[in-house]
Scaffold this active site. Structure first.
Site, PDB file in Angstrom:
ATOM      1  CE1 TYR A 181      -3.126  -2.995   0.965  1.00 46.74           C
ATOM      2  CE2 TYR A 181      -4.514  -1.055   1.007  1.00 46.74           C
ATOM      3  CZ  TYR A 181      -4.376  -2.419   0.944  1.00 46.74           C
ATOM      4  OH  TYR A 181      -5.478  -3.207   0.858  1.00 46.74           O
ATOM      5  CG  ASP A 232      -7.877  -4.131   2.897  1.00 47.34           C
ATOM      6  OD1 ASP A 232      -8.928  -3.930   3.520  1.00 47.34           O
ATOM      7  OD2 ASP A 232      -7.651  -3.656   1.774  1.00 47.34           O
ATOM      8  CG  ASP A 259      -1.827 -19.744   3.671  1.00 49.82           C
ATOM      9  OD1 ASP A 259      -1.085 -19.255   4.541  1.00 49.82           O
ATOM     10  OD2 ASP A 259      -1.466 -20.690   2.953  1.00 49.82           O
ATOM     11  CE  LYS A 266       1.231 -17.341   1.775  1.00 50.47           C
ATOM     12  NZ  LYS A 266       0.821 -18.668   2.079  1.00 50.47           N
TER      13      LYS A 266
END
Ligand code: NAP
Length: 422
Positions: free
Chosen positions: A161, A309, A285, A231
């Site tokens: 972002y 988000d 995930d 991640k």
């Protein structure tokens, strides 16, 4: 010295909120604070005034009064001043410290960059906090929505972002491609032909100040755990670093008040010391399915920007959807409440959508001001109104026997309920 506003009116009554101690963000809040508000684009024109009605009712019921200062961004600012984000708006938010906004539209692909992201960056509102809890009576796609009680802390200023990206076909993207392929040795990695390239910065500074906010919140609110969601198995040097720096904060800055999950098992057979916050981590995930399958196990989450988000919207769905999910942006001594949802242009100006997310965002603001009595009234009144099946279209279509109310009528009912409960 206060800023001179060229084009907006400062309310005649009311006083400014002050920060007493910048270290601890302690506020000096008058009983009649001036609070800047951006109604926002699209349905902002509906939910903004509705939230004002309810928040003012709660303030008055507890012996206070909010002096609203209308400021502008997005469509309304373009119409009035031919700019997206006027200096008056930024300055009002800095001067009066605590503000609230509705959604702002961002064009996809081309056009101006997100004004929401710009506001967060200009005010250095580096934490996006989203509490997700279930209001009784709100329909949910899961069987035990009451188990959802998580607060996510999403990093707000960096990650993909950050806005560092280059359009395919531009000279800049070709220069970056050449640098990556020839100087950095990634010759075979990017496919031939047009390419867009973005950069994902995650810094120690940005990570640590976010994780501190999450841990501080957990300690202050008697929460059991803070989960770092990353991640890092794939993006080792960005998301993996987020995890490592997060653990460094936990290990080095809080003494016995905080314990990491590894230490807990190595030294205490999984039994946490009384009142300590446990810091653990999960891969993003996996976390997306854990919030569904092991909902009650999670408490406070700390996440890089993009994971935050996705995950907070998914949490929001479990408690009834975007019409319900509130949020707030927090920096050092600055606060801006805003709902999770966007401007839903197809419903703009129809007095139709659910103002609960905007009202509950205002409720976080009341808590931030230390007005917990007013905040409790807002939650109780919302719950009673929804339990009586007086609801907006999004909830009415999912329950039987409900009465469909407009945005303003729903807000009016909640305000009346506040009056009855006070
Ligand atoms: P959206 O505006 O949040 O709307 C998506 C859908 O969510 C709506 O069609 C509606 O579903 C439901 N919804 C949203 N708000 C609701 C409310 N208050 N009450 C009831 N239902 C509600 O998402 P979007 O269409 O992806 O985004 C539209 C614009 O908003 C984009 O320009 C985007 O960039 C911007 N945006 C801004 C912010 C922000 O200002 N912080 C955040 C997200 C998106 P149904 O049609 O099923 O009823």
């Amino acid at each position: 010295m206060s800023f001179v506003y060229d084009r907006v009116d400062v309310p005649e009554g009311g006083a400014a909120i002050d920060v007493v101690d910048p270290e601890s963000d302690e506020l000096d809040v008058p009983e009649d604070p001036i609070i800047p508000i951006i109604h926002g684009d699209g349905i902002g024109q509906d939910v903004g005034p509705a939230a004002q009605t309810v928040l003012q009712a709660a303030a008055k019921a507890t012996g206070r009064e909010i002096h609203w200062m209308r400021v502008y961004a997005g469509e309304s600012a373009r119409e009035m001043y031919d700019e997206n984000l006027p200096a008056d708006t930024i300055e009002a938010m800095k001067e009066f410290k605590v503000s609230i906004k509705g959604p702002l539209t961002t064009p996809v692909g081309a056009g101006f960059r997100s004004l929401n992201v710009a506001l967060r960056k200009r005010l250095d509102l580096y934490t996006n906090m989203r509490p997700t809890f279930h209001l009784e009576g709100v329909p949910s796609p899961v069987s035990r929505p009451d188990q959802m009680d998580m607060v996510s802390f999403r990093e707000n200023t960096e990650d993909v972002y950050a806005g560092i990206e280059w359009e395919s076909g531009s000279d800049e993207v070709e220069a970056v491609r050449e640098f990556i392929e020839e100087e950095m040795g990634y010759g075979d990695t990017i496919h031939d032909g047009p390419v867009g390239i973005g950069i994902k910065p995650i810094t120690e500074f940005g990570t640590k100040r976010l994780v501190r906010k999450a841990i501080d919140y957990a300690l202050e609110n008697d929460r059991d755990s803070v989960t770092l969601v990353h991640k890092g198995n794939i993006m080792k040097f960005t998301e993996g670093a987020f995890r490592d720096w997060g653990y460094e904060v936990a290990d080095e800055e809080y003494g016995d008040e905080v314990i990491t999950e590894d230490t807990l098992w190595e030294e205490r057979d999984g039994e946490p010391p009384e009142d300590a916050v446990v810091v653990n981590d999960r891969i993003a995930d996996n976390m997306l399915q854990q919030i569904l399958t092991r909902t009650a196990q999670y408490d406070v989450l700390a996440l890089p920007n993009l994971n935050g988000d996705y995950l907070s919207d998914a949490c929001g769905a479990q408690i009834g959807g975007l019409g319900i999910a509130p949020g707030a942006n927090i920096g050092d001594g600055l606060f801006l409440a805003e709902p999770v949802h966007g401007s839903a242009p197809k419903y703009a100006g129809q007095d139709k959508v659910n103002p609960t997310a905007m009202i509950l965002s205002g409720r976080i603001m009341l808590e931030y001001l230390g007005w917990n009595d007013a905040a409790d009234l807002v939650r109780d009144a919302l719950e009673e109104t929804i339990a009586s099946k007086q609801v907006t279209y999004d909830i009415e279509r999912q329950i039987s026997g409900g009465t469909k109310l407009s945005t303003s009528d729903f807000a009016g009912h909640v305000a009346e309920k506040i009056h009855d409960l006070a």
